[in-house]
Scaffold this active site. Structure first.
Site, PDB file in Angstrom:
ATOM      1  N   TYR A  45       0.832  -1.215   0.000  1.00 35.80           N
ATOM      2  CA  TYR A  45       0.000   0.000   0.000  1.00 35.80           C
ATOM      3  C   TYR A  45       0.862   1.258   0.000  1.00 35.80           C
ATOM      4  O   TYR A  45       0.501   2.254  -0.637  1.00 35.80           O
ATOM      5  CB  TYR A  45      -1.013  -0.010   1.160  1.00 35.80           C
ATOM      6  CG  TYR A  45      -2.245  -0.801   0.764  1.00 35.80           C
ATOM      7  CD1 TYR A  45      -3.275  -0.193   0.061  1.00 35.80           C
ATOM      8  CD2 TYR A  45      -2.343  -2.154   1.033  1.00 35.80           C
ATOM      9  CE1 TYR A  45      -4.382  -0.918  -0.352  1.00 35.80           C
ATOM     10  CE2 TYR A  45      -3.442  -2.889   0.614  1.00 35.80           C
ATOM     11  CZ  TYR A  45      -4.460  -2.263  -0.075  1.00 35.80           C
ATOM     12  OH  TYR A  45      -5.548  -2.979  -0.512  1.00 35.80           O
ATOM     13  N   HIS A  61     -14.494   3.092  -1.464  1.00 34.44           N
ATOM     14  CA  HIS A  61     -13.461   2.149  -1.006  1.00 34.44           C
ATOM     15  C   HIS A  61     -12.360   2.824  -0.190  1.00 34.44           C
ATOM     16  O   HIS A  61     -11.292   2.241  -0.006  1.00 34.44           O
ATOM     17  CB  HIS A  61     -12.856   1.398  -2.206  1.00 34.44           C
ATOM     18  CG  HIS A  61     -13.834   0.465  -2.870  1.00 34.44           C
ATOM     19  ND1 HIS A  61     -13.596  -0.145  -4.077  1.00 34.44           N
ATOM     20  CD2 HIS A  61     -15.060   0.034  -2.466  1.00 34.44           C
ATOM     21  CE1 HIS A  61     -14.639  -0.902  -4.401  1.00 34.44           C
ATOM     22  NE2 HIS A  61     -15.542  -0.808  -3.452  1.00 34.44           N
ATOM     23  N   CYS A 100      -6.446   3.150  12.710  1.00 33.64           N
ATOM     24  CA  CYS A 100      -6.173   2.050  13.633  1.00 33.64           C
ATOM     25  C   CYS A 100      -6.894   0.798  13.136  1.00 33.64           C
ATOM     26  O   CYS A 100      -8.073   0.860  12.774  1.00 33.64           O
ATOM     27  CB  CYS A 100      -6.686   2.449  15.025  1.00 33.64           C
ATOM     28  SG  CYS A 100      -6.725   1.067  16.195  1.00 33.64           S
ATOM     29  N   CYS A 155      -0.881   1.593  16.747  1.00 30.90           N
ATOM     30  CA  CYS A 155      -1.762   2.751  16.913  1.00 30.90           C
ATOM     31  C   CYS A 155      -1.270   3.566  18.121  1.00 30.90           C
ATOM     32  O   CYS A 155      -1.064   2.998  19.200  1.00 30.90           O
ATOM     33  CB  CYS A 155      -3.188   2.262  17.123  1.00 30.90           C
ATOM     34  SG  CYS A 155      -4.310   3.561  17.665  1.00 30.90           S
ATOM     35  N   SER A 214     -14.872  -2.261 -14.396  1.00 29.49           N
ATOM     36  CA  SER A 214     -15.251  -3.551 -14.964  1.00 29.49           C
ATOM     37  C   SER A 214     -16.645  -3.951 -14.487  1.00 29.49           C
ATOM     38  O   SER A 214     -17.276  -4.827 -15.062  1.00 29.49           O
ATOM     39  CB  SER A 214     -14.230  -4.623 -14.562  1.00 29.49           C
ATOM     40  OG  SER A 214     -14.081  -4.639 -13.161  1.00 29.49           O
TER      41      SER A 214
HETATM   42  P1  OAD Z   1     -10.949  -2.892 -12.842  1.00 30.06           P
HETATM   43  O1  OAD Z   1      -9.473  -3.004 -12.986  1.00 30.06           O
HETATM   44  O2  OAD Z   1     -11.721  -4.105 -12.481  1.00 30.06           O
HETATM   45  O3  OAD Z   1     -11.565  -2.326 -14.189  1.00 30.06           O
HETATM   46  C1  OAD Z   1     -11.015  -1.199 -14.838  1.00 30.06           C
HETATM   47  C2  OAD Z   1     -11.824  -0.934 -16.078  1.00 30.06           C
HETATM   48  O4  OAD Z   1     -11.315   0.250 -16.685  1.00 30.06           O
HETATM   49  C3  OAD Z   1     -11.763  -2.042 -17.128  1.00 30.06           C
HETATM   50  O5  OAD Z   1     -13.077  -2.392 -17.538  1.00 30.06           O
HETATM   51  C4  OAD Z   1     -10.972  -1.400 -18.280  1.00 30.06           C
HETATM   52  O6  OAD Z   1     -11.407  -1.847 -19.558  1.00 30.06           O
HETATM   53  C5  OAD Z   1     -11.307   0.064 -18.083  1.00 30.06           C
HETATM   54  N1  OAD Z   1     -10.325   0.995 -18.659  1.00 30.06           N
HETATM   55  C6  OAD Z   1      -9.013   0.769 -18.929  1.00 30.06           C
HETATM   56  N2  OAD Z   1      -8.456   1.885 -19.451  1.00 30.06           N
HETATM   57  C7  OAD Z   1      -9.420   2.834 -19.479  1.00 30.06           C
HETATM   58  C8  OAD Z   1      -9.459   4.197 -19.915  1.00 30.06           C
HETATM   59  N3  OAD Z   1      -8.376   4.811 -20.397  1.00 30.06           N
HETATM   60  N4  OAD Z   1     -10.641   4.858 -19.838  1.00 30.06           N
HETATM   61  C9  OAD Z   1     -11.739   4.234 -19.341  1.00 30.06           C
HETATM   62  N5  OAD Z   1     -11.758   2.959 -18.917  1.00 30.06           N
HETATM   63  C10 OAD Z   1     -10.621   2.267 -18.985  1.00 30.06           C
HETATM   64  O7  OAD Z   1     -11.201  -1.697 -11.807  1.00 30.06           O
HETATM   65  P2  OAD Z   1     -12.517  -1.379 -10.967  1.00 30.06           P
HETATM   66  O8  OAD Z   1     -13.742  -1.697 -11.729  1.00 30.06           O
HETATM   67  O9  OAD Z   1     -12.357   0.001 -10.451  1.00 30.06           O
HETATM   68  O10 OAD Z   1     -11.430  -2.763  -4.871  1.00 30.06           O
HETATM   69  O11 OAD Z   1     -12.352  -2.397  -9.772  1.00 30.06           O
HETATM   70  C11 OAD Z   1     -13.256  -2.355  -8.714  1.00 30.06           C
HETATM   71  C12 OAD Z   1     -12.570  -2.697  -7.437  1.00 30.06           C
HETATM   72  O12 OAD Z   1     -11.852  -3.917  -7.561  1.00 30.06           O
HETATM   73  C13 OAD Z   1     -11.501  -1.721  -6.995  1.00 30.06           C
HETATM   74  O13 OAD Z   1     -12.026  -0.579  -6.349  1.00 30.06           O
HETATM   75  C14 OAD Z   1     -10.672  -2.539  -6.074  1.00 30.06           C
HETATM   76  C15 OAD Z   1     -10.557  -3.773  -6.933  1.00 30.06           C
HETATM   77  O14 OAD Z   1     -10.229  -4.946  -6.272  1.00 30.06           O
HETATM   78  C16 OAD Z   1     -10.817  -2.994  -3.706  1.00 30.06           C
HETATM   79  O15 OAD Z   1      -9.605  -2.975  -3.572  1.00 30.06           O
HETATM   80  C17 OAD Z   1     -11.767  -3.268  -2.590  1.00 30.06           C
END
Ligand code: OAD
Length: 259
Positions: free
Chosen positions: A73, A125, A133, A160, A203
């Site tokens: 992180y 998120h 903490c 903490c 996604s």
């Molecule tokens: P993902 O990595 O699952 O999806 C990213 C999406 O962005 C994909 O559908 C790509 O096709 C699209 N993409 C790529 N380049 C792009 C661009 N230039 N413009 C627009 N779209 C583009 O990411 P999230 O959907 O955000 O959670 O994932 C959801 C959650 O899963 C995150 O918040 C995280 C992860 O695990 C936690 O950590 C709890």
């Protein structure tokens, strides 16, 4: 019309937005990709192509190996600090200024919407720039400023400074954890009343965020606009699918909204 050119689809989307009083914008990692922040699931470069979320993004992983999770992180936090908002973030902030009521709901923890000038942002998120903490000993969340106490930086994570028994951890939501209840409640309430939901760069597979466009459509009859270079899990319910990068599609949408 499936074969309609992108420019004409953007015009349709802009017309929907122009008519709306209340617009929700749901974003995911894709909106930050053009800033240089990796997504999670893109082929090759996505974090979850190279790492296992169960080793890095769960409370159990942190308990098992706090230093590994902390360092992963911290490396992401430092990357986020070194990048800038891109034209997609800037366009979203501009849409906020051009339309009567807009709420940005993001799954991203990078803070780039605020840095681009968005004022109303729900971070479902959490925020990777903050720490708390692990036991939230002083209430949820017990935020901790790492510069406010002395700790051994060569041996992270620190304990903490309030309870001295739980580790400090990033203020993000991990798999198996609940979302911040206020944030989720506000997001659900807004999407059930909005007229348009603009979904950008997600996604659409992680719940409950992924259900928001469905809620918007089902309860408020909202139009769904989806922006993504490739079809995602929301595309099948989208009224308009704008197949492209958010840093290119959204500035064009703003140009039309201003015209
Ligand atoms: P993902 O990595 O699952 O999806 C990213 C999406 O962005 C994909 O559908 C790509 O096709 C699209 N993409 C790529 N380049 C792009 C661009 N230039 N413009 C627009 N779209 C583009 O990411 P999230 O959907 O955000 O959670 O994932 C959801 C959650 O899963 C995150 O918040 C995280 C992860 O695990 C936690 O950590 C709890």
């Amino acid at each position: 019309m499936p074969n309609q050119p992108l420019t004409s689809r953007i015009e349709d989307a802009a017309a929907m937005l122009r008519k709306a009083q209340k617009v929700a914008i749901l974003t995911g990692a894709g909106v930050s990709k053009e800033s240089g922040v990796p997504t999670f699931r893109d082929a090759l470069e996505g974090y979850w192509q190279n790492y296992n979320p169960e080793d890095l993004a769960t409370p159990a992983a942190f308990k098992r190996n706090p230093r590994l999770v902390w360092e992963w992180y911290e490396s992401r936090r430092s990357r986020v600090g070194s990048v800038q908002p891109n034209p997609g973030h800037v366009a979203i902030a501009e849409i906020e200024r051009l339309l009567p009521e807009v709420l940005v709901i993001t799954q991203n923890v990078d803070g780039l919407h605020r840095r681009a000038g968005s004022r109303e942002v729900i971070e479902l998120h959490g925020d990777i720039t903050q720490h708390k903490c692990f036991d939230d000993c002083k209430g949820n969340p017990t935020l901790i400023d790492l510069d406010s106490f002395v700790w051994d930086k060569s041996n992270p994570p620190p304990y903490c400074p309030h309870c001295h028994s739980a580790y400090v951890r990033p203020n993000v939501v991990w798999f198996t954890e609940a979302l911040p209840p206020d944030a989720l409640h506000r997001a659900l309430d807004f999407v059930s009343r909005c007229e348009v939901i603009l979904v950008v760069g997600t996604s659409g597979v992680v719940q409950p965020a992924a259900s928001l466009p469905y809620q918007a459509k089902r309860y408020g009859g909202a139009k769904v606009i989806d922006v993504n270079p490739i079809p995602d899990e929301i595309t099948s319910i989208a009224d308009v699918f704008l197949q492209g990068r958010s840093g290119e599609v959204l500035p064009e949408m703003v140009r039309l909204l201003r015209a």
